[in-house]
Design a protein around this motif. Structure first.
Motif, PDB file in Angstrom:
ATOM      1  N   LYS A 160      42.340  17.656  45.144  1.00 22.41           N
ATOM      2  CA  LYS A 160      43.022  17.128  45.044  1.00 22.41           C
ATOM      3  C   LYS A 160      42.862  15.683  46.293  1.00 22.41           C
ATOM      4  CE  LYS A 160      47.200  19.306  42.739  1.00 22.41           C
ATOM      5  NZ  LYS A 160      46.787  18.181  41.092  1.00 22.41           N
ATOM      6  N   ALA A 161      41.524  15.266  46.525  1.00 18.62           N
ATOM      7  CA  ALA A 161      41.362  14.683  48.278  1.00 18.62           C
ATOM      8  C   ALA A 161      42.488  13.698  48.221  1.00 18.62           C
ATOM      9  CB  ALA A 161      39.883  14.529  47.769  1.00 18.62           C
ATOM     10  N   SER A 162      42.936  13.022  47.356  1.00 18.53           N
ATOM     11  CA  SER A 162      43.463  11.293  47.221  1.00 18.53           C
ATOM     12  C   SER A 162      45.080  11.886  47.819  1.00 18.53           C
ATOM     13  CB  SER A 162      43.185  10.645  46.182  1.00 18.53           C
ATOM     14  OG  SER A 162      44.126  11.078  45.036  1.00 18.53           O
ATOM     15  N   PHE A 163      45.330  13.175  47.818  1.00 23.45           N
ATOM     16  CA  PHE A 163      46.596  13.288  48.524  1.00 23.45           C
ATOM     17  C   PHE A 163      46.745  14.146  49.633  1.00 23.45           C
ATOM     18  CE2 PHE A 163      46.528  13.425  44.020  1.00 23.45           C
ATOM     19  CZ  PHE A 163      48.145  13.187  43.281  1.00 23.45           C
ATOM     20  N   ALA A 164      45.450  13.731  50.405  1.00 23.78           N
ATOM     21  CA  ALA A 164      46.358  14.066  51.007  1.00 23.78           C
ATOM     22  C   ALA A 164      47.527  14.012  52.308  1.00 23.78           C
ATOM     23  CB  ALA A 164      45.013  14.183  52.491  1.00 23.78           C
ATOM     24  N   LEU A 165      47.359  12.202  52.476  1.00 22.13           N
ATOM     25  CA  LEU A 165      47.634  11.266  52.964  1.00 22.13           C
ATOM     26  C   LEU A 165      49.136  11.835  52.564  1.00 22.13           C
ATOM     27  CD1 LEU A 165      46.644   8.457  54.201  1.00 22.13           C
ATOM     28  CD2 LEU A 165      47.325   9.740  55.779  1.00 22.13           C
ATOM     29  N   ALA A 166      49.658  12.296  51.561  1.00 24.85           N
ATOM     30  CA  ALA A 166      50.522  12.601  50.445  1.00 24.85           C
ATOM     31  C   ALA A 166      51.710  13.967  51.370  1.00 24.85           C
ATOM     32  CB  ALA A 166      50.935  13.013  49.530  1.00 24.85           C
ATOM     33  N   GLN A 198      48.963  13.596  64.089  1.00 27.26           N
ATOM     34  CA  GLN A 198      47.866  14.062  65.022  1.00 27.26           C
ATOM     35  C   GLN A 198      46.690  13.846  63.768  1.00 27.26           C
ATOM     36  OE1 GLN A 198      48.088  17.349  67.261  1.00 27.26           O
ATOM     37  NE2 GLN A 198      49.561  17.016  68.696  1.00 27.26           N
ATOM     38  N   LYS A 199      45.563  13.122  63.956  1.00 29.40           N
ATOM     39  CA  LYS A 199      44.033  13.215  62.888  1.00 29.40           C
ATOM     40  C   LYS A 199      43.423  15.009  63.034  1.00 29.40           C
ATOM     41  CE  LYS A 199      40.843  11.009  61.916  1.00 29.40           C
ATOM     42  NZ  LYS A 199      40.949  11.244  59.785  1.00 29.40           N
ATOM     43  N   ARG A 200      43.538  15.824  64.021  1.00 27.28           N
ATOM     44  CA  ARG A 200      43.363  16.812  63.509  1.00 27.28           C
ATOM     45  C   ARG A 200      44.129  16.999  61.958  1.00 27.28           C
ATOM     46  NH1 ARG A 200      46.266  20.688  65.611  1.00 27.28           N
ATOM     47  NH2 ARG A 200      47.798  19.965  67.413  1.00 27.28           N
ATOM     48  N   VAL A 201      45.152  17.048  62.867  1.00 26.19           N
ATOM     49  CA  VAL A 201      46.652  17.762  61.171  1.00 26.19           C
ATOM     50  C   VAL A 201      45.807  17.092  59.736  1.00 26.19           C
ATOM     51  CG1 VAL A 201      48.497  17.227  60.005  1.00 26.19           C
ATOM     52  CG2 VAL A 201      48.147  18.074  62.512  1.00 26.19           C
ATOM     53  N   VAL A 202      45.590  15.533  60.006  1.00 24.06           N
ATOM     54  CA  VAL A 202      45.450  14.800  58.873  1.00 24.06           C
ATOM     55  C   VAL A 202      43.436  14.995  58.083  1.00 24.06           C
ATOM     56  CG1 VAL A 202      44.264  12.481  57.982  1.00 24.06           C
ATOM     57  CG2 VAL A 202      46.207  12.709  59.313  1.00 24.06           C
ATOM     58  N   THR A 203      42.910  15.781  59.014  1.00 27.03           N
ATOM     59  CA  THR A 203      41.435  16.257  58.853  1.00 27.03           C
ATOM     60  C   THR A 203      41.741  17.647  57.912  1.00 27.03           C
ATOM     61  OG1 THR A 203      40.183  15.253  60.628  1.00 27.03           O
ATOM     62  CG2 THR A 203      39.319  17.020  60.075  1.00 27.03           C
ATOM     63  N   ARG A 204      43.360  18.719  58.845  1.00 23.32           N
ATOM     64  CA  ARG A 204      43.297  19.694  57.776  1.00 23.32           C
ATOM     65  C   ARG A 204      43.479  19.195  56.414  1.00 23.32           C
ATOM     66  NH1 ARG A 204      47.204  22.368  60.678  1.00 23.32           N
ATOM     67  NH2 ARG A 204      48.369  22.188  59.033  1.00 23.32           N
ATOM     68  N   TYR A 205      44.784  18.595  56.798  1.00 20.99           N
ATOM     69  CA  TYR A 205      44.877  18.804  55.030  1.00 20.99           C
ATOM     70  C   TYR A 205      43.752  17.748  54.104  1.00 20.99           C
ATOM     71  CZ  TYR A 205      50.065  18.490  56.405  1.00 20.99           C
ATOM     72  OH  TYR A 205      50.901  19.752  57.678  1.00 20.99           O
ATOM     73  N   LEU A 244      53.430   7.096  59.667  1.00 23.81           N
ATOM     74  CA  LEU A 244      53.268   7.781  60.368  1.00 23.81           C
ATOM     75  C   LEU A 244      52.341   8.603  61.000  1.00 23.81           C
ATOM     76  CD1 LEU A 244      55.801  10.363  58.665  1.00 23.81           C
ATOM     77  CD2 LEU A 244      56.382   8.677  60.285  1.00 23.81           C
ATOM     78  N   VAL A 245      50.873   7.981  60.247  1.00 19.20           N
ATOM     79  CA  VAL A 245      49.600   8.353  61.233  1.00 19.20           C
ATOM     80  C   VAL A 245      49.467   7.328  61.783  1.00 19.20           C
ATOM     81  CG1 VAL A 245      46.707   8.050  60.679  1.00 19.20           C
ATOM     82  CG2 VAL A 245      48.660   9.908  59.478  1.00 19.20           C
ATOM     83  N   GLN A 246      49.830   5.911  61.118  1.00 19.00           N
ATOM     84  CA  GLN A 246      49.478   4.318  61.760  1.00 19.00           C
ATOM     85  C   GLN A 246      50.555   4.030  63.454  1.00 19.00           C
ATOM     86  OE1 GLN A 246      47.542   2.338  61.639  1.00 19.00           O
ATOM     87  NE2 GLN A 246      46.568   3.775  59.709  1.00 19.00           N
ATOM     88  N   MET A 247      51.256   5.560  63.231  1.00 23.24           N
ATOM     89  CA  MET A 247      52.445   5.282  64.296  1.00 23.24           C
ATOM     90  C   MET A 247      52.040   6.873  65.489  1.00 23.24           C
ATOM     91  SD  MET A 247      55.977   4.677  62.277  1.00 23.24           S
ATOM     92  CE  MET A 247      57.311   4.154  64.266  1.00 23.24           C
ATOM     93  N   GLY A 248      51.182   7.123  64.988  1.00 18.53           N
ATOM     94  CA  GLY A 248      50.799   8.219  66.149  1.00 18.53           C
ATOM     95  C   GLY A 248      51.433   9.329  65.965  1.00 18.53           C
TER      96      GLY A 248
END
Length: 124
Positions: free
Chosen positions: A71-77, A55-62, A48-52
């Protein structure tokens, strides 16, 4: 150009119907299954990130929130696992659904739990 032929009969489809069929978006539904901790939610978050879509700000917040919980490795999950208890436990409990629409495709992603305790909810 290919000619579209009806599967049940061998007669040709009218040019007008052929154009309508070409103009329609394709529909795809995907269910992501796998063993617990195999990275199903993380993979779909990355997609979903790669497809745009995310948004990057959401990923940064997660990333920040997940790091604060250890649980840093879980951000994209977390893009798929939105429930607080899922984030605290680090496992998908309920089937997560995301709908994505592009100019040519409508995509539905179902992210299923992998932990044995939660598989019955996935099947139900």
């Amino acid at each position: 150009s290919k000619k579209v032929v009806a599967a049940t009969s061998k007669r040709k489809i009218s040019p007008a119907l052929q154009e309508r069929l070409k103009a329609q978006k394709s529909r795809l539904s995907m269910v992501i299954l796998g063993h617990v901790d195999a990275g199903k939610s993380t993979l779909m978050g990355q997609l979903l990130v790669q497809m745009g879509i995310v948004q990057k700000r959401v990923v940064t917040r997660y990333e920040k929130e997940a790091s604060e919980m250890g649980k840093a490795s879980f951000a994209l999950a977390w893009i798929m696992d939105e429930d607080t208890s899922e984030r605290e436990r680090g496992v998908t409990i309920d089937v997560a659904t995301k709908h994505v629409s592009t100019t040519t495709h409508d995509l539905t992603i179902l992210d299923a739990p992998g932990h044995a305790d939660y598989v019955p909810a996935m099947i139900a």
